[in-house]
Write a protein that holds these residues in place. Structure first.
Motif, PDB file in Angstrom:
ATOM      1  N   HIS A  19      -2.096  -2.985  10.527  1.00 15.52           N
ATOM      2  CA  HIS A  19      -2.891  -3.132   9.284  1.00 15.52           C
ATOM      3  C   HIS A  19      -3.738  -4.386   9.159  1.00 15.52           C
ATOM      4  O   HIS A  19      -4.702  -4.396   8.394  1.00 15.52           O
ATOM      5  CB  HIS A  19      -2.026  -2.944   8.042  1.00 15.52           C
ATOM      6  N   THR A  48      -4.017   1.279   8.518  1.00 16.74           N
ATOM      7  CA  THR A  48      -4.460   1.910   7.275  1.00 16.74           C
ATOM      8  C   THR A  48      -5.639   1.131   6.723  1.00 16.74           C
ATOM      9  O   THR A  48      -5.543  -0.081   6.512  1.00 16.74           O
ATOM     10  CB  THR A  48      -3.294   1.926   6.255  1.00 16.74           C
ATOM     11  N   GLY A  77       8.705   8.699   7.802  1.00 11.93           N
ATOM     12  CA  GLY A  77       8.912   9.050   6.402  1.00 11.93           C
ATOM     13  C   GLY A  77       9.359   7.826   5.622  1.00 11.93           C
ATOM     14  O   GLY A  77       8.899   6.709   5.877  1.00 11.93           O
ATOM     15  N   SER A 116       8.220   4.626  14.175  1.00  7.54           N
ATOM     16  CA  SER A 116       7.210   3.732  13.598  1.00  7.54           C
ATOM     17  C   SER A 116       7.905   2.572  12.900  1.00  7.54           C
ATOM     18  O   SER A 116       8.860   2.759  12.161  1.00  7.54           O
ATOM     19  CB  SER A 116       6.371   4.519  12.582  1.00  7.54           C
ATOM     20  N   THR A 117       7.415   1.363  13.141  1.00  7.59           N
ATOM     21  CA  THR A 117       8.051   0.195  12.533  1.00  7.59           C
ATOM     22  C   THR A 117       7.030  -0.785  11.969  1.00  7.59           C
ATOM     23  O   THR A 117       5.926  -0.925  12.493  1.00  7.59           O
ATOM     24  CB  THR A 117       8.947  -0.539  13.561  1.00  7.59           C
ATOM     25  N   PHE A 165      -6.649   5.326   3.908  1.00  8.03           N
ATOM     26  CA  PHE A 165      -5.668   4.915   2.885  1.00  8.03           C
ATOM     27  C   PHE A 165      -5.557   5.973   1.791  1.00  8.03           C
ATOM     28  O   PHE A 165      -6.549   6.393   1.210  1.00  8.03           O
ATOM     29  CB  PHE A 165      -6.111   3.575   2.284  1.00  8.03           C
ATOM     30  N   ASN A 166      -4.335   6.405   1.545  1.00 13.47           N
ATOM     31  CA  ASN A 166      -4.077   7.328   0.439  1.00 13.47           C
ATOM     32  C   ASN A 166      -3.709   6.494  -0.773  1.00 13.47           C
ATOM     33  O   ASN A 166      -2.668   5.842  -0.787  1.00 13.47           O
ATOM     34  CB  ASN A 166      -2.931   8.271   0.802  1.00 13.47           C
ATOM     35  N   SER A 221       3.105  -0.661  12.710  1.00 11.47           N
ATOM     36  CA  SER A 221       2.218  -0.704  11.546  1.00 11.47           C
ATOM     37  C   SER A 221       1.543  -2.063  11.493  1.00 11.47           C
ATOM     38  O   SER A 221       2.109  -3.036  11.018  1.00 11.47           O
ATOM     39  CB  SER A 221       3.023  -0.447  10.267  1.00 11.47           C
ATOM     40  N   GLY A 236      11.416   4.690   4.479  1.00 10.78           N
ATOM     41  CA  GLY A 236      12.318   3.713   5.071  1.00 10.78           C
ATOM     42  C   GLY A 236      11.798   3.055   6.332  1.00 10.78           C
ATOM     43  O   GLY A 236      10.777   3.459   6.894  1.00 10.78           O
ATOM     44  N   GLU A 237      12.517   2.021   6.754  1.00 16.35           N
ATOM     45  CA  GLU A 237      12.166   1.292   7.973  1.00 16.35           C
ATOM     46  C   GLU A 237      13.255   1.583   9.020  1.00 16.35           C
ATOM     47  O   GLU A 237      14.373   1.075   8.918  1.00 16.35           O
ATOM     48  CB  GLU A 237      12.056  -0.212   7.662  1.00 16.35           C
ATOM     49  N   PHE A 255       0.822  -1.224   0.000  1.00 19.65           N
ATOM     50  CA  PHE A 255       0.000   0.000   0.000  1.00 19.65           C
ATOM     51  C   PHE A 255       0.851   1.267   0.000  1.00 19.65           C
ATOM     52  O   PHE A 255       0.326   2.372   0.038  1.00 19.65           O
ATOM     53  CB  PHE A 255      -0.907   0.016   1.247  1.00 19.65           C
ATOM     54  N   GLU A 260      -0.803   1.394  14.174  1.00 23.36           N
ATOM     55  CA  GLU A 260      -1.259   2.122  12.983  1.00 23.36           C
ATOM     56  C   GLU A 260      -2.043   1.154  12.107  1.00 23.36           C
ATOM     57  O   GLU A 260      -1.652  -0.006  11.917  1.00 23.36           O
ATOM     58  CB  GLU A 260      -0.063   2.689  12.215  1.00 23.36           C
ATOM     59  N   CYS A 267       0.677  10.125   4.363  1.00 25.86           N
ATOM     60  CA  CYS A 267       1.282   8.831   4.702  1.00 25.86           C
ATOM     61  C   CYS A 267       1.384   7.940   3.477  1.00 25.86           C
ATOM     62  O   CYS A 267       0.409   7.748   2.758  1.00 25.86           O
ATOM     63  CB  CYS A 267       0.410   8.083   5.693  1.00 25.86           C
ATOM     64  N   GLY A 268       2.548   7.395   3.280  1.00 25.93           N
ATOM     65  CA  GLY A 268       2.711   6.399   2.225  1.00 25.93           C
ATOM     66  C   GLY A 268       2.801   6.958   0.827  1.00 25.93           C
ATOM     67  O   GLY A 268       2.818   6.218  -0.141  1.00 25.93           O
TER      68      GLY A 268
END
Ligand code: SAH
Length: 353
Positions: free
Chosen positions: A222, A264, A163, A197-198, A295-296, A220, A165-166, A123, A262, A346-347
Protein backbone atom coordinates in the motif's frame (compact mmCIF):
# COMPACT_ATOMS: atom_id res chain seq x y z
CA UNK A 1 -20.05 -24.13 28.22
CA UNK A 2 -22.04 -26.99 26.74
CA UNK A 3 -20.54 -30.39 26.04
CA UNK A 4 -20.10 -29.77 22.31
CA UNK A 5 -17.83 -26.83 23.05
CA UNK A 6 -15.65 -29.04 25.25
CA UNK A 7 -15.18 -31.72 22.63
CA UNK A 8 -12.06 -32.02 20.52
CA UNK A 9 -12.40 -30.44 17.08
CA UNK A 10 -10.88 -33.24 15.08
CA UNK A 11 -9.87 -30.95 12.18
CA UNK A 12 -7.65 -29.03 14.57
CA UNK A 13 -5.25 -31.98 14.33
CA UNK A 14 -2.66 -32.42 11.59
CA UNK A 15 -2.43 -35.94 10.15
CA UNK A 16 0.44 -36.90 12.45
CA UNK A 17 -1.46 -35.52 15.47
CA UNK A 18 -4.51 -37.46 14.35
CA UNK A 19 -2.37 -40.61 14.22
CA UNK A 20 -1.18 -40.10 17.80
CA UNK A 21 -4.72 -39.40 18.90
CA UNK A 22 -6.11 -42.54 17.28
CA UNK A 23 -3.31 -44.67 18.74
CA UNK A 24 -4.15 -43.12 22.12
CA UNK A 25 -7.70 -44.39 21.71
CA UNK A 26 -6.30 -47.90 21.36
CA UNK A 27 -6.72 -48.24 17.57
CA UNK A 28 -4.17 -48.94 14.84
CA UNK A 29 -2.31 -46.06 13.21
CA UNK A 30 -3.66 -46.76 9.71
CA UNK A 31 -7.15 -45.96 10.99
CA UNK A 32 -6.05 -42.32 11.21
CA UNK A 33 -5.33 -42.23 7.49
CA UNK A 34 -8.71 -43.78 6.77
CA UNK A 35 -10.38 -41.13 8.90
CA UNK A 36 -8.27 -38.42 7.24
CA UNK A 37 -9.52 -39.64 3.89
CA UNK A 38 -13.14 -39.48 5.06
CA UNK A 39 -12.72 -35.99 6.45
CA UNK A 40 -10.76 -34.28 3.69
CA UNK A 41 -11.51 -36.25 0.54
CA UNK A 42 -15.03 -37.56 1.10
CA UNK A 43 -15.95 -34.42 3.07
CA UNK A 44 -17.69 -36.59 5.61
CA UNK A 45 -19.49 -34.73 8.37
CA UNK A 46 -20.36 -37.60 10.67
CA UNK A 47 -18.38 -40.51 12.04
CA UNK A 48 -21.18 -43.02 11.43
CA UNK A 49 -20.80 -42.64 7.67
CA UNK A 50 -17.19 -43.90 7.91
CA UNK A 51 -18.01 -47.45 6.89
CA UNK A 52 -14.53 -48.96 7.05
CA UNK A 53 -14.00 -47.76 10.64
CA UNK A 54 -14.95 -50.25 13.39
CA UNK A 55 -18.14 -49.36 15.24
CA UNK A 56 -16.43 -49.12 18.65
CA UNK A 57 -13.93 -46.57 17.34
CA UNK A 58 -16.69 -44.56 15.69
CA UNK A 59 -18.56 -44.54 19.00
CA UNK A 60 -15.49 -43.34 20.88
CA UNK A 61 -14.90 -40.59 18.33
CA UNK A 62 -18.53 -39.54 18.56
CA UNK A 63 -18.25 -39.22 22.33
CA UNK A 64 -15.01 -37.31 22.36
CA UNK A 65 -14.87 -35.19 19.23
CA UNK A 66 -16.76 -33.24 16.62
CA UNK A 67 -16.24 -32.87 12.88
CA UNK A 68 -18.02 -29.71 11.74
CA UNK A 69 -17.09 -26.49 13.51
CA UNK A 70 -19.14 -24.07 11.41
CA UNK A 71 -22.75 -23.65 10.41
CA UNK A 72 -23.64 -21.62 7.35
CA UNK A 73 -26.31 -19.17 8.42
CA UNK A 74 -26.57 -16.88 5.43
CA UNK A 75 -25.52 -16.46 1.82
CA UNK A 76 -25.56 -13.35 -0.36
CA UNK A 77 -25.40 -13.68 -4.14
CA UNK A 78 -24.01 -10.76 -6.09
CA UNK A 79 -26.26 -9.73 -8.97
CA UNK A 80 -23.66 -8.47 -11.46
CA UNK A 81 -21.21 -11.32 -10.91
CA UNK A 82 -21.20 -14.89 -9.64
CA UNK A 83 -19.59 -13.86 -6.37
CA UNK A 84 -21.10 -15.43 -3.28
CA UNK A 85 -20.62 -14.33 0.30
CA UNK A 86 -21.14 -16.87 3.09
CA UNK A 87 -21.83 -16.07 6.71
CA UNK A 88 -20.74 -18.84 9.09
CA UNK A 89 -21.37 -19.24 12.79
CA UNK A 90 -18.88 -20.97 15.08
CA UNK A 91 -19.92 -23.33 17.87
CA UNK A 92 -19.57 -20.51 20.42
CA UNK A 93 -21.81 -18.26 18.33
CA UNK A 94 -19.20 -16.04 16.63
CA UNK A 95 -19.73 -14.97 13.04
CA UNK A 96 -17.22 -14.95 10.19
CA UNK A 97 -17.42 -14.50 6.43
CA UNK A 98 -15.91 -16.21 3.38
CA UNK A 99 -16.25 -15.20 -0.25
CA UNK A 100 -16.32 -17.38 -3.37
CA UNK A 101 -15.13 -15.49 -6.45
CA UNK A 102 -15.56 -17.20 -9.83
CA UNK A 103 -13.40 -15.92 -12.67
CA UNK A 104 -13.51 -17.87 -15.95
CA UNK A 105 -12.27 -21.38 -15.17
CA UNK A 106 -10.97 -20.38 -11.78
CA UNK A 107 -12.96 -20.27 -8.53
CA UNK A 108 -11.19 -18.60 -5.66
CA UNK A 109 -12.34 -18.98 -2.08
CA UNK A 110 -11.33 -16.17 0.25
CA UNK A 111 -11.22 -17.35 3.86
CA UNK A 112 -10.95 -15.72 7.29
CA UNK A 113 -8.43 -16.52 10.02
CA UNK A 114 -9.78 -14.44 12.90
CA UNK A 115 -13.12 -13.17 14.20
CA UNK A 116 -12.56 -9.49 13.40
CA UNK A 117 -9.02 -8.16 13.19
CA UNK A 118 -6.69 -6.41 15.66
CA UNK A 119 -4.69 -4.48 13.05
CA UNK A 120 -6.93 -1.45 12.49
CA UNK A 121 -5.78 -0.70 8.93
CA UNK A 122 -7.49 2.57 8.12
CA UNK A 123 -8.92 1.46 4.76
CA UNK A 124 -10.40 -1.86 5.92
CA UNK A 125 -13.92 -2.46 7.22
CA UNK A 126 -12.89 -5.54 9.22
CA UNK A 127 -10.60 -3.32 11.29
CA UNK A 128 -13.59 -1.17 12.24
CA UNK A 129 -15.40 -4.14 13.82
CA UNK A 130 -12.55 -4.80 16.26
CA UNK A 131 -11.09 -8.12 17.28
CA UNK A 132 -12.78 -11.01 19.10
CA UNK A 133 -10.64 -14.13 18.81
CA UNK A 134 -8.45 -16.34 16.66
CA UNK A 135 -10.03 -19.10 14.60
CA UNK A 136 -8.75 -22.63 15.13
CA UNK A 137 -7.22 -24.62 12.26
CA UNK A 138 -10.46 -26.57 11.90
CA UNK A 139 -12.51 -23.38 11.71
CA UNK A 140 -10.21 -21.96 9.05
CA UNK A 141 -10.42 -25.18 7.04
CA UNK A 142 -14.14 -25.71 7.47
CA UNK A 143 -14.84 -22.57 5.45
CA UNK A 144 -13.28 -24.46 2.55
CA UNK A 145 -14.61 -27.93 3.34
CA UNK A 146 -18.18 -26.76 3.87
CA UNK A 147 -18.12 -24.76 0.61
CA UNK A 148 -16.47 -27.68 -1.20
CA UNK A 149 -19.20 -29.99 0.05
CA UNK A 150 -21.84 -27.73 -1.40
CA UNK A 151 -20.18 -26.88 -4.73
CA UNK A 152 -17.92 -29.91 -5.27
CA UNK A 153 -14.30 -30.06 -4.19
CA UNK A 154 -12.99 -29.81 -7.76
CA UNK A 155 -14.92 -26.56 -8.25
CA UNK A 156 -12.76 -24.64 -5.79
CA UNK A 157 -9.47 -24.16 -7.57
CA UNK A 158 -7.75 -21.54 -5.38
CA UNK A 159 -7.73 -20.50 -1.75
CA UNK A 160 -6.65 -17.09 -0.53
CA UNK A 161 -6.17 -16.23 3.15
CA UNK A 162 -7.50 -12.72 2.59
CA UNK A 163 -10.76 -12.64 4.52
CA UNK A 164 -11.15 -11.31 8.04
CA UNK A 165 -8.09 -11.21 10.24
CA UNK A 166 -4.32 -11.37 10.01
CA UNK A 167 -3.20 -14.95 9.30
CA UNK A 168 0.32 -14.48 10.65
CA UNK A 169 -0.89 -13.16 14.00
CA UNK A 170 -2.89 -16.38 14.29
CA UNK A 171 0.21 -18.20 13.15
CA UNK A 172 -0.14 -21.60 14.76
CA UNK A 173 -3.66 -22.28 13.46
CA UNK A 174 -2.83 -20.82 10.05
CA UNK A 175 0.23 -23.06 9.71
CA UNK A 176 -1.74 -26.10 10.80
CA UNK A 177 -4.53 -25.38 8.33
CA UNK A 178 -1.94 -25.06 5.55
CA UNK A 179 -0.31 -28.32 6.62
CA UNK A 180 -3.66 -30.08 6.35
CA UNK A 181 -4.43 -28.50 2.98
CA UNK A 182 -1.04 -29.40 1.53
CA UNK A 183 -0.92 -32.88 3.11
CA UNK A 184 0.04 -35.43 0.46
CA UNK A 185 -3.09 -37.41 1.28
CA UNK A 186 -5.38 -34.43 0.72
CA UNK A 187 -6.57 -34.57 -2.88
CA UNK A 188 -7.43 -31.28 -4.50
CA UNK A 189 -5.73 -27.97 -4.02
CA UNK A 190 -1.96 -27.85 -4.44
CA UNK A 191 0.40 -25.45 -2.66
CA UNK A 192 0.80 -23.18 -5.67
CA UNK A 193 -2.92 -22.43 -5.58
CA UNK A 194 -2.90 -21.29 -1.97
CA UNK A 195 -2.02 -17.69 -1.09
CA UNK A 196 -1.50 -16.31 2.39
CA UNK A 197 -1.85 -12.55 2.61
CA UNK A 198 -0.19 -10.59 5.40
CA UNK A 199 0.16 -7.02 6.57
CA UNK A 200 3.68 -8.03 7.63
CA UNK A 201 4.91 -9.91 10.70
CA UNK A 202 8.58 -10.49 9.77
CA UNK A 203 9.35 -13.29 12.21
CA UNK A 204 6.31 -15.23 11.02
CA UNK A 205 7.15 -14.71 7.36
CA UNK A 206 10.46 -16.40 8.12
CA UNK A 207 8.77 -19.17 10.12
CA UNK A 208 6.43 -19.84 7.22
CA UNK A 209 9.35 -19.93 4.78
CA UNK A 210 11.08 -22.46 7.02
CA UNK A 211 8.11 -24.86 6.99
CA UNK A 212 8.94 -25.69 3.39
CA UNK A 213 5.26 -25.77 2.45
CA UNK A 214 6.05 -23.18 -0.20
CA UNK A 215 2.60 -21.64 -0.45
CA UNK A 216 2.35 -18.28 -2.17
CA UNK A 217 2.75 -15.17 -0.09
CA UNK A 218 1.07 -11.84 -0.68
CA UNK A 219 2.19 -8.75 1.20
CA UNK A 220 -0.16 -5.82 1.78
CA UNK A 221 2.20 -3.04 0.80
CA UNK A 222 0.00 0.00 0.00
CA UNK A 223 2.92 2.42 0.27
CA UNK A 224 6.69 2.22 -0.18
CA UNK A 225 7.14 5.06 2.31
CA UNK A 226 7.40 4.20 6.00
CA UNK A 227 5.58 7.32 7.21
CA UNK A 228 2.61 6.93 4.86
CA UNK A 229 2.40 3.20 5.50
CA UNK A 230 2.39 3.83 9.26
CA UNK A 231 -0.42 6.33 8.85
CA UNK A 232 -2.74 3.88 7.10
CA UNK A 233 -1.43 0.64 8.68
CA UNK A 234 -0.53 1.17 12.37
CA UNK A 235 1.20 -2.25 12.43
CA UNK A 236 4.01 -0.63 10.39
CA UNK A 237 5.09 1.27 13.51
CA UNK A 238 5.84 -2.06 15.15
CA UNK A 239 7.20 -3.96 12.15
CA UNK A 240 8.67 -1.56 9.62
CA UNK A 241 8.55 -2.01 5.88
CA UNK A 242 12.35 -2.32 5.83
CA UNK A 243 12.23 -5.23 8.26
CA UNK A 244 9.42 -6.87 6.30
CA UNK A 245 11.27 -6.55 3.01
CA UNK A 246 14.19 -8.50 4.44
CA UNK A 247 11.82 -11.24 5.55
CA UNK A 248 10.11 -11.27 2.14
CA UNK A 249 13.47 -11.58 0.42
CA UNK A 250 14.16 -14.60 2.60
CA UNK A 251 10.73 -16.05 1.77
CA UNK A 252 11.18 -15.60 -1.98
CA UNK A 253 14.66 -17.14 -1.94
CA UNK A 254 13.85 -20.03 0.35
CA UNK A 255 10.58 -21.05 -1.32
CA UNK A 256 11.48 -20.01 -4.87
CA UNK A 257 8.11 -18.33 -5.19
CA UNK A 258 7.17 -14.89 -6.41
CA UNK A 259 5.92 -12.41 -3.80
CA UNK A 260 2.71 -10.55 -4.63
CA UNK A 261 2.58 -6.95 -3.43
CA UNK A 262 -1.01 -5.90 -2.85
CA UNK A 263 -1.54 -2.23 -3.45
CA UNK A 264 -4.91 -0.64 -2.72
CA UNK A 265 -5.05 2.66 -4.56
CA UNK A 266 -5.83 5.64 -2.39
CA UNK A 267 -6.26 9.06 -3.94
CA UNK A 268 -3.40 11.44 -3.22
CA UNK A 269 -1.77 9.02 -0.78
CA UNK A 270 -0.12 6.35 -2.89
CA UNK A 271 -0.97 7.17 -6.52
CA UNK A 272 1.68 9.86 -7.14
CA UNK A 273 4.66 9.91 -9.53
CA UNK A 274 7.06 9.30 -6.64
CA UNK A 275 5.07 6.18 -5.74
CA UNK A 276 5.67 4.82 -9.24
CA UNK A 277 9.40 5.38 -8.90
CA UNK A 278 9.49 3.84 -5.43
CA UNK A 279 7.47 0.80 -6.53
CA UNK A 280 9.72 0.19 -9.51
CA UNK A 281 12.78 0.33 -7.28
CA UNK A 282 11.30 -1.90 -4.61
CA UNK A 283 10.09 -4.60 -6.99
CA UNK A 284 13.42 -4.67 -8.83
CA UNK A 285 15.04 -5.91 -5.62
CA UNK A 286 12.93 -9.04 -5.26
CA UNK A 287 11.18 -11.70 -7.35
CA UNK A 288 7.71 -10.16 -7.26
CA UNK A 289 4.68 -8.68 -8.94
CA UNK A 290 2.18 -5.99 -8.02
CA UNK A 291 -1.51 -6.60 -7.61
CA UNK A 292 -3.35 -3.29 -7.73
CA UNK A 293 -6.69 -3.30 -5.91
CA UNK A 294 -9.15 -0.48 -6.59
CA UNK A 295 -10.13 0.87 -3.16
CA UNK A 296 -13.60 -0.14 -2.02
CA UNK A 297 -14.86 2.76 0.00
CA UNK A 298 -15.85 2.16 3.60
CA UNK A 299 -17.42 5.61 4.02
CA UNK A 300 -20.92 4.13 4.39
CA UNK A 301 -19.73 2.74 7.72
CA UNK A 302 -19.20 6.31 8.84
CA UNK A 303 -15.72 5.88 10.26
CA UNK A 304 -13.85 8.58 12.19
CA UNK A 305 -10.49 10.13 11.45
CA UNK A 306 -8.41 9.24 8.43
CA UNK A 307 -10.66 6.29 7.49
CA UNK A 308 -13.47 8.72 6.75
CA UNK A 309 -11.24 10.80 4.49
CA UNK A 310 -9.90 8.04 2.24
CA UNK A 311 -10.98 8.21 -1.40
CA UNK A 312 -10.42 5.78 -4.26
CA UNK A 313 -8.09 6.70 -7.09
CA UNK A 314 -10.27 7.04 -10.26
CA UNK A 315 -10.07 4.02 -12.56
CA UNK A 316 -8.54 5.86 -15.52
CA UNK A 317 -5.76 7.08 -13.27
CA UNK A 318 -5.23 3.51 -11.99
CA UNK A 319 -4.78 2.34 -15.60
CA UNK A 320 -2.23 5.07 -16.30
CA UNK A 321 -0.42 4.28 -13.05
CA UNK A 322 -0.22 0.59 -14.02
CA UNK A 323 0.96 1.48 -17.54
CA UNK A 324 3.79 3.63 -16.20
CA UNK A 325 4.89 0.77 -13.97
CA UNK A 326 4.87 -1.62 -16.93
CA UNK A 327 7.05 0.82 -18.85
CA UNK A 328 9.51 0.36 -16.01
CA UNK A 329 9.35 -3.43 -16.50
CA UNK A 330 7.23 -4.08 -13.44
CA UNK A 331 4.68 -6.93 -13.59
CA UNK A 332 1.33 -5.42 -12.66
CA UNK A 333 -2.16 -6.84 -12.43
CA UNK A 334 -5.25 -4.81 -11.69
CA UNK A 335 -7.62 -6.84 -9.58
CA UNK A 336 -11.17 -6.99 -10.72
CA UNK A 337 -13.40 -5.72 -7.95
CA UNK A 338 -16.20 -8.23 -7.52
CA UNK A 339 -19.07 -8.40 -5.12
CA UNK A 340 -19.13 -4.86 -3.80
CA UNK A 341 -22.95 -4.90 -4.17
CA UNK A 342 -23.03 -7.46 -1.34
CA UNK A 343 -20.10 -5.95 0.59
CA UNK A 344 -17.99 -8.97 -0.29
CA UNK A 345 -15.14 -7.12 -2.02
CA UNK A 346 -11.68 -6.70 -0.48
CA UNK A 347 -11.81 -4.96 2.84
CA UNK A 348 -15.59 -4.88 3.09
CA UNK A 349 -16.06 -7.86 5.39
CA UNK A 350 -17.52 -6.74 8.70
CA UNK A 351 -20.17 -8.15 11.01
CA UNK A 352 -21.46 -7.32 14.46
CA UNK A 353 -20.58 -10.22 16.77
N1 SAH B 1 -4.61 -9.16 7.07
C1 SAH B 1 -4.24 -9.65 5.80
C2 SAH B 1 -5.38 -10.26 4.99
C3 SAH B 1 -6.68 -9.47 4.90
S1 SAH B 1 -6.79 -8.14 3.80
C4 SAH B 1 -3.53 -8.56 5.01
O1 SAH B 1 -3.46 -7.45 5.47
O2 SAH B 1 -3.01 -8.84 3.94
C5 SAH B 1 -6.75 -8.70 2.18
C6 SAH B 1 -6.41 -7.59 1.18
O3 SAH B 1 -7.48 -6.66 0.99
C7 SAH B 1 -5.24 -6.78 1.67
O4 SAH B 1 -4.32 -6.53 0.67
C8 SAH B 1 -5.92 -5.51 2.09
O5 SAH B 1 -5.04 -4.47 2.16
C9 SAH B 1 -6.99 -5.34 1.04
N2 SAH B 1 -8.03 -4.38 1.45
C10 SAH B 1 -8.44 -4.13 2.70
N3 SAH B 1 -9.40 -3.18 2.70
C11 SAH B 1 -9.62 -2.83 1.42
C12 SAH B 1 -10.52 -1.91 0.77
N4 SAH B 1 -11.39 -1.18 1.48
N5 SAH B 1 -10.48 -1.82 -0.57
C13 SAH B 1 -9.63 -2.59 -1.27
N6 SAH B 1 -8.78 -3.46 -0.73
C14 SAH B 1 -8.75 -3.59 0.61
Amino acid sequence: MNSTENKLKIKDLTRSELQSYIIGLGAKKYRADQIFNWLYNNLSEDFDSMQNIPKELRQLLNEKSIISTLRKINQDNSTGTLTRKFLFETIDGKKIESVLIPDNDRNTLCISTQVGCPLDCKFCATGLMGYTRNLSAGEILDQYLSTAKEYGKEKITNIVYMGMGEPLINYEATEKSLRLLTDEMNEGITRNRITVSTAGIPKRIIDLANTDMRVKLAFSLHSCFEDIRSKIMPINKKYSLAENLKALQYYANKTKTKITFEYTMLKGLNDREEDIRALAKLTSQLHSKINIIPFNSIKHMDPDGISGELEPTPLDKIYRFAEKLRERKVTVLIRDTQGDDIAAACGQLAIKN
